[in-house]
Design a protein around this motif. Structure first.
Motif, mmCIF file in Angstrom:
data_model
loop_
_atom_site.group_PDB
_atom_site.id
_atom_site.type_symbol
_atom_site.label_atom_id
_atom_site.label_comp_id
_atom_site.label_asym_id
_atom_site.label_seq_id
_atom_site.Cartn_x
_atom_site.Cartn_y
_atom_site.Cartn_z
ATOM 1 N N ASP A 89 -4.110 -8.331 10.529
ATOM 2 C CA ASP A 89 -3.564 -9.731 11.005
ATOM 3 C C ASP A 89 -2.092 -9.577 11.495
ATOM 4 O O ASP A 89 -1.253 -10.514 12.163
ATOM 5 N N TYR A 90 -1.170 -8.432 11.161
ATOM 6 C CA TYR A 90 0.051 -8.271 11.694
ATOM 7 C C TYR A 90 0.072 -8.428 13.287
ATOM 8 O O TYR A 90 1.109 -8.877 13.852
ATOM 9 N N ARG A 91 -1.024 -8.000 13.660
ATOM 10 C CA ARG A 91 -0.991 -7.864 15.407
ATOM 11 C C ARG A 91 -1.043 -9.258 15.844
ATOM 12 O O ARG A 91 -0.791 -9.492 17.015
ATOM 13 N N ASN A 92 -1.336 -10.252 15.170
ATOM 14 C CA ASN A 92 -1.566 -11.836 15.432
ATOM 15 C C ASN A 92 -0.200 -12.232 15.421
ATOM 16 O O ASN A 92 -0.068 -13.488 15.736
ATOM 17 N N LEU A 93 0.807 -11.996 14.698
ATOM 18 C CA LEU A 93 2.049 -12.539 14.539
ATOM 19 C C LEU A 93 2.984 -12.472 15.658
ATOM 20 O O LEU A 93 3.005 -11.706 16.545
ATOM 21 N N PRO A 94 3.395 -13.814 16.042
ATOM 22 C CA PRO A 94 4.246 -13.957 17.152
ATOM 23 C C PRO A 94 5.593 -13.435 17.181
ATOM 24 O O PRO A 94 6.685 -14.262 17.155
ATOM 25 N N VAL A 95 5.899 -12.031 16.567
ATOM 26 C CA VAL A 95 7.109 -11.381 16.570
ATOM 27 C C VAL A 95 6.917 -10.179 17.683
ATOM 28 O O VAL A 95 5.866 -9.758 17.881
ATOM 29 N N LYS A 96 8.201 -9.493 17.904
ATOM 30 C CA LYS A 96 8.531 -8.467 18.922
ATOM 31 C C LYS A 96 8.191 -7.309 17.771
ATOM 32 O O LYS A 96 8.871 -7.188 17.045
ATOM 33 N N PHE A 97 7.172 -6.255 18.167
ATOM 34 C CA PHE A 97 6.820 -5.153 17.426
ATOM 35 C C PHE A 97 7.585 -4.087 18.298
ATOM 36 O O PHE A 97 7.615 -4.022 19.459
ATOM 37 N N TYR A 98 8.113 -3.224 17.383
ATOM 38 C CA TYR A 98 8.934 -2.058 18.284
ATOM 39 C C TYR A 98 8.228 -0.554 17.587
ATOM 40 O O TYR A 98 7.811 -0.708 16.346
ATOM 41 N N SER A 99 8.070 0.163 18.519
ATOM 42 C CA SER A 99 7.755 1.475 18.008
ATOM 43 C C SER A 99 8.618 2.427 17.182
ATOM 44 O O SER A 99 9.911 2.032 17.595
ATOM 45 N N GLN A 100 8.354 3.204 16.296
ATOM 46 C CA GLN A 100 8.978 4.081 15.436
ATOM 47 C C GLN A 100 10.098 4.712 16.289
ATOM 48 O O GLN A 100 11.030 5.357 15.881
ATOM 49 N N GLN A 101 9.701 5.188 17.486
ATOM 50 C CA GLN A 101 10.281 6.166 18.390
ATOM 51 C C GLN A 101 11.057 5.421 19.528
ATOM 52 O O GLN A 101 11.547 6.079 20.245
#
Length: 185
Positions: free
Chosen positions: A54-66
């Motif tokens: 469900d985290y994929r559906n959250l309206p927030v900006k995700f950043y890669s660890q790198q």
């Protein structure tokens, strides 16, 4: 206005991250930017513990660890709060040692060097002496260690309510105004 980065590591306790993100999304008027970094292990643990993605559906900006181009990888990005929830002892150790080998440890380093708010919701236990010394180092550097130790005086009736006692404490430490159980009220 708050600019907040949330880091989710692979320690057990995905429920804490889930509840924190939900509560922050309900308090949108209290922050200008919300960014999330989630380790690959954290994604696996989330699936194992919560049985979803469900985290994929959250309206927030995700950043890669790198992604060292993320705005919070530099003090000039002016993020003022970082919450690592749950915070593994490996992550805690890298931060305490000044090892910025991924975006989480780099962002924590930036937050500390800029004298901003770093909250580490430490999940692993029991602690060994290395863990305790790493917690001491981060505390002396200005960070806050907030162990994922729930409280019971609000008489939580579900695992979510119990986990929320930890999340609410972390949000209080971050300066987010929330409605929660208050001792003596």
């Amino acid at each position: 206005m708050n600019k907040i980065v949330i880091a989710i590591t692979g320690a057990s306790g995905s429920i804490y991250a889930k509840i924190l993100l939900e509560k922050l999304l309900h308090a949108k008027e209290q922050w200008a930017e919300l960014a999330v970094v989630m380790t690959e292990n954290a994604k696996q643990v989330w699936q194992t513990e919560l049985n979803n993605h469900d985290y994929r559906n959250l309206p927030v900006k995700f950043y890669s660890q790198q992604d060292f181009n993320a705005p919070f990888a530099s003090g000039s990005g002016q993020y003022n709060t970082m919450i690592i929830i749950p915070c593994s002892m490996g992550t805690l150790g890298r931060i305490a040692g000044g090892i910025s080998n991924d975006l989480i440890s780099r962002a924590a380093d930036v937050i500390l060097k800029e004298r901003r708010r770093l909250i580490c919701v430490a999940r692993d236990m029991p602690y060994n002496l290395i863990h305790i010394r790493n917690m001491e180092t981060i505390t002396l550097a200005g960070g806050i260690i907030c162990p994922a130790t729930p409280s019971f005086y609000s008489l939580p009736k579900s695992i979510e309510e119990l986990a929320a006692t930890v999340v609410d404490r972390a949000l209080d430490l971050a300066g987010i105004d929330i409605k929660t159980f208050r001792w003596g009220q």
